[in-house]
Each structure stands twice: as C-alpha cells, then as structure tokens.
Design an enzyme around this catalytic site. Structure first.
Site, mmCIF file in Angstrom:
data_model
loop_
_atom_site.group_PDB
_atom_site.id
_atom_site.type_symbol
_atom_site.label_atom_id
_atom_site.label_comp_id
_atom_site.label_asym_id
_atom_site.label_seq_id
_atom_site.Cartn_x
_atom_site.Cartn_y
_atom_site.Cartn_z
ATOM 1 N N GLU A 238 -11.944 8.497 2.550
ATOM 2 C CA GLU A 238 -13.107 7.593 2.658
ATOM 3 C C GLU A 238 -12.822 6.672 3.830
ATOM 4 O O GLU A 238 -12.013 5.752 3.726
ATOM 5 C CB GLU A 238 -13.254 6.771 1.367
ATOM 6 C CG GLU A 238 -13.540 7.585 0.129
ATOM 7 C CD GLU A 238 -14.940 8.156 0.115
ATOM 8 O OE1 GLU A 238 -15.781 7.731 0.929
ATOM 9 O OE2 GLU A 238 -15.185 9.049 -0.706
ATOM 10 N N CYS A 272 -17.603 -1.078 4.978
ATOM 11 C CA CYS A 272 -17.632 0.278 5.550
ATOM 12 C C CYS A 272 -19.069 0.784 5.674
ATOM 13 O O CYS A 272 -19.396 1.488 6.611
ATOM 14 C CB CYS A 272 -16.780 1.237 4.731
ATOM 15 S SG CYS A 272 -17.224 1.283 2.997
HETATM 16 P P1 NAD Z 1 -6.156 1.097 7.382
HETATM 17 O O1 NAD Z 1 -6.437 2.494 7.734
HETATM 18 O O2 NAD Z 1 -5.457 0.239 8.365
HETATM 19 O O3 NAD Z 1 -5.281 1.010 6.050
HETATM 20 C C1 NAD Z 1 -5.704 1.581 4.827
HETATM 21 C C2 NAD Z 1 -4.503 1.762 3.925
HETATM 22 O O4 NAD Z 1 -3.645 2.760 4.484
HETATM 23 C C3 NAD Z 1 -3.640 0.508 3.761
HETATM 24 O O5 NAD Z 1 -3.210 0.423 2.425
HETATM 25 C C4 NAD Z 1 -2.468 0.786 4.688
HETATM 26 O O6 NAD Z 1 -1.286 0.129 4.334
HETATM 27 C C5 NAD Z 1 -2.309 2.277 4.526
HETATM 28 N N1 NAD Z 1 -1.613 2.947 5.623
HETATM 29 C C6 NAD Z 1 -1.455 2.547 6.916
HETATM 30 N N2 NAD Z 1 -0.762 3.463 7.613
HETATM 31 C C7 NAD Z 1 -0.471 4.477 6.763
HETATM 32 C C8 NAD Z 1 0.202 5.722 6.897
HETATM 33 N N3 NAD Z 1 0.725 6.110 8.056
HETATM 34 N N4 NAD Z 1 0.286 6.519 5.812
HETATM 35 C C9 NAD Z 1 -0.267 6.156 4.630
HETATM 36 N N5 NAD Z 1 -0.912 4.989 4.444
HETATM 37 C C10 NAD Z 1 -1.014 4.155 5.498
HETATM 38 O O7 NAD Z 1 -7.569 0.487 6.960
HETATM 39 P P2 NAD Z 1 -7.909 -1.013 6.556
HETATM 40 O O8 NAD Z 1 -7.885 -1.860 7.780
HETATM 41 O O9 NAD Z 1 -7.100 -1.436 5.390
HETATM 42 O O10 NAD Z 1 -9.409 -0.850 6.039
HETATM 43 C C11 NAD Z 1 -10.513 -0.906 6.885
HETATM 44 C C12 NAD Z 1 -11.085 0.469 7.108
HETATM 45 O O11 NAD Z 1 -11.396 1.071 5.855
HETATM 46 C C13 NAD Z 1 -12.386 0.435 7.866
HETATM 47 O O12 NAD Z 1 -12.449 1.487 8.790
HETATM 48 C C14 NAD Z 1 -13.423 0.629 6.758
HETATM 49 O O13 NAD Z 1 -14.656 1.109 7.209
HETATM 50 C C15 NAD Z 1 -12.724 1.583 5.870
HETATM 51 N N6 NAD Z 1 -13.296 1.584 4.521
HETATM 52 C C16 NAD Z 1 -13.924 2.717 4.079
HETATM 53 C C17 NAD Z 1 -14.503 2.728 2.820
HETATM 54 C C18 NAD Z 1 -15.190 3.963 2.290
HETATM 55 O O14 NAD Z 1 -15.389 4.043 1.094
HETATM 56 N N7 NAD Z 1 -15.573 4.916 3.117
HETATM 57 C C19 NAD Z 1 -14.422 1.593 2.002
HETATM 58 C C20 NAD Z 1 -13.776 0.469 2.493
HETATM 59 C C21 NAD Z 1 -13.206 0.479 3.752
#
Ligand code: NAD
Length: 497
Positions: A238, A272
């Site tokens: 997502e 998002c």
């Molecule tokens: P992010 O991708 O930076 O981090 C998301 C999660 O992944 C965090 O818990 C982070 O610690 C973890 N992570 C980071 N690197 C990783 C790796 N190499 N392996 C595994 N896990 C890792 O995103 P964010 O800044 O926390 O969230 C914002 C983003 O999320 C935006 O793009 C937003 O649109 C999206 N989002 C999508 C939805 C949806 O349902 N489609 C909902 C909410 C947010």
C-alpha cells in the site's frame, strides 16, 4: 512485548514541540527472529481457536479501543501533531474495520461447498481459506491507527499471528495498539511489536514470515519486495498516491470546493489518498477557484485546539514540499494562495497553485503537504486523461450531478478507488477493498478481498461415487475416452459468433 538483545534506543518526538515522548528499543535481526518464532506458536493457537472465539476476542479489542479512544487519540496527537479531533476520526474508522473484519471473516473465508460441474459430477467440492501463519505488518506514521489496522484487523480475523513494526515516528501508538490487544488476548503473543528504523523493517522482511503487509512509500516497497524475494514471501504493498479530483461543469461547486480544501489540506496533506491535483472544466474553473480560495483562507495550521491541521510530522518532508513549489513556480506556475513563504517549519500554510505544467514535480510526484494544483480542462474526458497520466493510481474523486457521467469517469480513472461527490469516502466503507494501481502498490486491504489477502485458498474434493467412466486410471479404454469427448463436444462444441 519483544525482549531486546541490542542496547540501542531511539526517541519518539512530538513534531510540534520537539519534546521527547518516549524511548524505544532498536530491535535487531535476533530480536525480530525471536518474535517471529514466538509468533509461529501463537499462530497455531490462534488458528485453533476457530472463527467464533476469534470473533469474540476481536470484538473485545474493538470495544477496548472504543472505550479508551480519548487516551489513544492523545497519543496520536502527540506523536503526529494532528488535531485531537482528526486523531479521533482515524480511530473511529479503525474501529469500524475491526468490527467488519471480526464479523465477516467466517462468512468470507469459512468452508463452503462449490459446484463440481458435469465432468466431475462424482466429486463433491469444498473451498476454504486457511490462515497463512505469521504476517509482518510494516506501517507508516501518517495515520498510525487507521492505516496499519487495515492489515492488522484483517490478518488477525483471518487467523494469523502478526508481528507489527510501526513507523519509527509513531512507535508509542503502535505499542498502545499491541498492549491493548494483549489486554484482551493475554494467553499468547498473537500480536507483537518490534520497533526501530528501516533496518528493523528490513530484518522483518527477511525473517521468513508468511506474508508482508507493507504500507509506505513506493521507494521502500521496492526494497521490501527485493528482501521478500529471498524467501519467496508474498507482499501486499500500500504505497503513495497523487490523487486527482475532477470537477464537471454541473457540479455542486460549494461542495466540490469544500471537499478539495479538506482533501488537500487536512492532516497537513499527509494523506495517501489526499487530493493533490484538481482538474476543473473550463466554464466553472474561475468560480471554483474563487470558492476554493475563500475556504482555504480560513484554514490555519498550529498546535492549539482551534488549529485545522498540525505540523509536518516528518521534518524532511518540508524539503520535498519546498522543492515541488519551487519547481512549479520556476515553470511559470501561479500561486493563488501562499507560496514558498508558506513553508515555516514545522508548519506549512496552505498553498494553491494554478497554471502548473503537467510535467512539474507538483503534478507528477507525491508532495504529501498542504498544497494542491488546480488545472483547467475542456471536459471531464480530458480530466480523466490527465489524471491517468501519472505513475500513481490510489484514489480519485469526481464531482458532477450526472450519475451516468460520474460512474463512467470513475470507471475510466486508473485508480483503486473513486469517490463521487465526496473525497476519501471509500475508506469508511469496510466492505470495499482499498489499494492501488502502478506505483501506488498492489493487493488489497479492507473488505472481503482484504480478508482473502491474508489467507490461502484450500481446495478439497471428495469422491462421492465411482464414475461410470474413470478418466484417471490406466484401465481407461479408447471407448471411455470417445464417450467423454462426445459429452464435452455436446456441452461445449456449439459455435459462438
Ligand atoms: P516509508 O516508506 O519511509 O516507511 C514505511 C515503513 O517502512 C516504516 O515503518 C519504515 O521504518 C519501514 N522501512 C523503511 N525502510 C525499510 C526497509 N528497507 N525494509 C523494510 N521496512 C522499511 O513511508 P512513510 O514515510 O512512513 O509513510 C509515508 C508514505 O506512506 C507515503 O508515500 C504515503 O502515501 C504512504 N501511505 C500509503 C497508504 C496506503 O494505504 N496506500 C497509507 C498511508 C501512507
């Protein structure tokens, strides 16, 4: 709670005040591995409880969260900076999803008879959806209750144990959710918490869990997928969005402007499925712009009770927003409200940009701030075309009084969800699947599809009687084959035109 081998910790910080809320362990590979091993045992116990008992416990969890909503909302407010009422809104929606998942899991996933067809008439056929085992849920910070709950509630209702890694920006909210589950299900660690940064998430992705439910950016999803590939672990992704709203000439412009203002600016644009682009049909373009400008003029960020939205939760997002606004202005985009001086850390005042070329970052990339571009189009079809031009395809919205045109446009929009005459409405309907297309990800949370995402279909046949012609035996004769070919020809050989 997960015991920690490493001594490293990190702080959760209030983005409005800079105050440290609490410190959390940085869980390493050994900690994550131990949590997954414990989850395996818990998964067997949880699956063995059966539909009725799991339903009861999930409803007890729902009730617990509902009764302690104010406390949880305070924590969401502290860790994300969003207003308390917005925190309550996301908790309300999460509650609705736990309720739906708990009450519908048996119906959607439970055993059922299916038709076996004429050729296999001697077989009775059964289908059921079994739990996968251990699901890893990796979450973001922008809706730290609602977003992970779309995976947590559905994975648990499907009979899986879960190891949950919340965002490093919202570990306290994640911890609260896990503790509250433990209050109602104390017997086994069915839902566990691991905390840390990307490395902890990466260790979880490599840990051999049975599925990864990832919510975050498309860039991180690519890394998670690469890690998951090592064990052939399936993932549901997502990711981000660049949602468009279309406004037709017959639309209720007050409602459309109100929805655009809220869709773009609420939660400081850190949604998002927030509105990042609006395409408005020419004859109502200027009227719509004026109405939007008026509404946005009354919106203000802050940390006080009257503020409409809070600070940017993740400080580095300020640079992204600044880059997108600067790029749009450099390409002759016009600021209708705000501009570069709207960015005053940790807050960003609302920004409305017009005449922004379609190839600008503010149109093609996720800004994740309280900014929106408004663009004039000749008709709804051109709006659909421009909305579909990007890499993302999460949500979208259409405003028109014509039900026919609205549904046609909704179908043509290359997104997982579309709201007609509203924004984000689909997120509050638990029976609808939620997820994206393209860089917005794949797989679905919520609804029946969301339950099936965390289960494996199991097909079972039981031979009820010996068939007159046994096709799967070396005793089969040419005459037997002729008979069955005649039957199939009769049934399926008719010409179609
Ligand atoms: P992010 O991708 O930076 O981090 C998301 C999660 O992944 C965090 O818990 C982070 O610690 C973890 N992570 C980071 N690197 C990783 C790796 N190499 N392996 C595994 N896990 C890792 O995103 P964010 O800044 O926390 O969230 C914002 C983003 O999320 C935006 O793009 C937003 O649109 C999206 N989002 C999508 C939805 C949806 O349902 N489609 C909902 C909410 C947010």
């Amino acid at each position: 709670m997960v015991t920690t081998k490493s001594a490293a910790t990190f702080d959760s910080v209030n983005p409005a005040t800079g105050e440290v809320i609490a410190s959390f362990p940085v869980h390493g590979e050994a900690d994550v591995g131990a949590a997954v091993r414990r989850a395996r045992e818990a998964a067997t116990w949880w699956a063995g409880l059966g539909w009725k008992e799991r339903r009861l416990r999930l409803l007890a969890w729902k009730s617990h969260i509902t009764r302690y909503m104010s406390r949880l909302a305070e924590l969401v407010h502290e860790e994300t900076g969003k207003p308390l009422s917005d925190a309550k809104l996301e908790i309300l929606l999460a509650i609705v999803h736990i309720d739906w998942a708990a009450k519908n899991a048996a119906r959607v996933l439970g055993p059922r008879r299916v038709r076996s067809g004429l050729v296999a008439v001697h077989q009775s056929a059964m289908l059921e959806y079994q739990p996968l085992g251990v699901v890893a849920v990796i979450g973001p910070w922008n809706y730290p209750v609602f977003t992970p709950m779309g995976s947590l509630a559905y994975a648990l209702a499907a009979g899986n144990a879960v190891v949950f890694k919340p965002s490093e920006l919202t570990p306290a909210v994640g911890g609260w959710l896990v503790s509250s589950f433990h209050e109602v299900v104390p017997e086994q660690p069915v839902l566990q918490l691991v905390t840390g940064m990307g490395e902890t998430g990466s260790a979880l992705a490599r840990s051999g869990v049975n599925k990864i439910a990832f919510t975050g950016s498309a860039a991180t999803a690519r890394k998670v997928m690469a890690a998951a590939a090592e064990n052939l672990t399936p993932i549901v992704a997502e990711c981000g969005g660049k949602d468009a709203m279309l406004v037709d000439s017959d639309a209720d412009l007050d409602a459309a402007a109100d929805a655009a203002a809220w869709g773009a600016m609420s939660n400081a644009g850190q949604t998002c499925v927030g509105v990042e682009r609006v395409y408005v049909v020419s004859d109502v373009y200027h009227t719509f712009l004026e109405k939007l400008r008026e509404r946005v003029a009354a919106i203000r960020p802050g940390d006080d009770r009257e503020a409409d939205y809070g600070p940017m939760t993740m400080p580095s997002q300020l640079d992204v927003i600044e880059g997108h606004v600067a790029d749009a202005l450099a390409r002759d985009g016009q600021p209708l409200t705000g501009g570069l001086n709207s960015i005053r850390a940790p807050y960003v005042d609302p920004v409305i940009l017009t005449n922004v070329p379609e190839e600008s970052k503010a149109v093609t990339e996720e800004t994740f701030g309280p900014t929106v571009t408004v663009t004039e189009v000749t008709d709804l079809a051109e709006g659909v075309k421009l909305a579909n031009a990007g890499r993302y395809g999460l949500g979208s919205a259409v405003f028109t009084k014509s039900r026919k045109r609205a549904v046609e446009a909704a179908r043509a929009l290359r997104t997982g969800m579309t709201a007609i005459n509203a924004v984000i409405a689909f997120a509050a309907v638990p029976s609808l699947p939620f997820g994206g297309v393209g860089d917005s990800g794949f797989g679905r949370i919520h609804g029946a599809d969301g339950l099936r995402e965390f289960a494996r279909p199991k097909a079972i046949t039981r031979q009820r009687f010996s068939p007159p012609v046994n096709l799967t035996s070396f005793s089969r004769t040419d005459k037997d084959m002729d008979k069955i070919v005649s039957l199939v020809t009769l049934l399926h050989g008719r010409r179609y035109r």
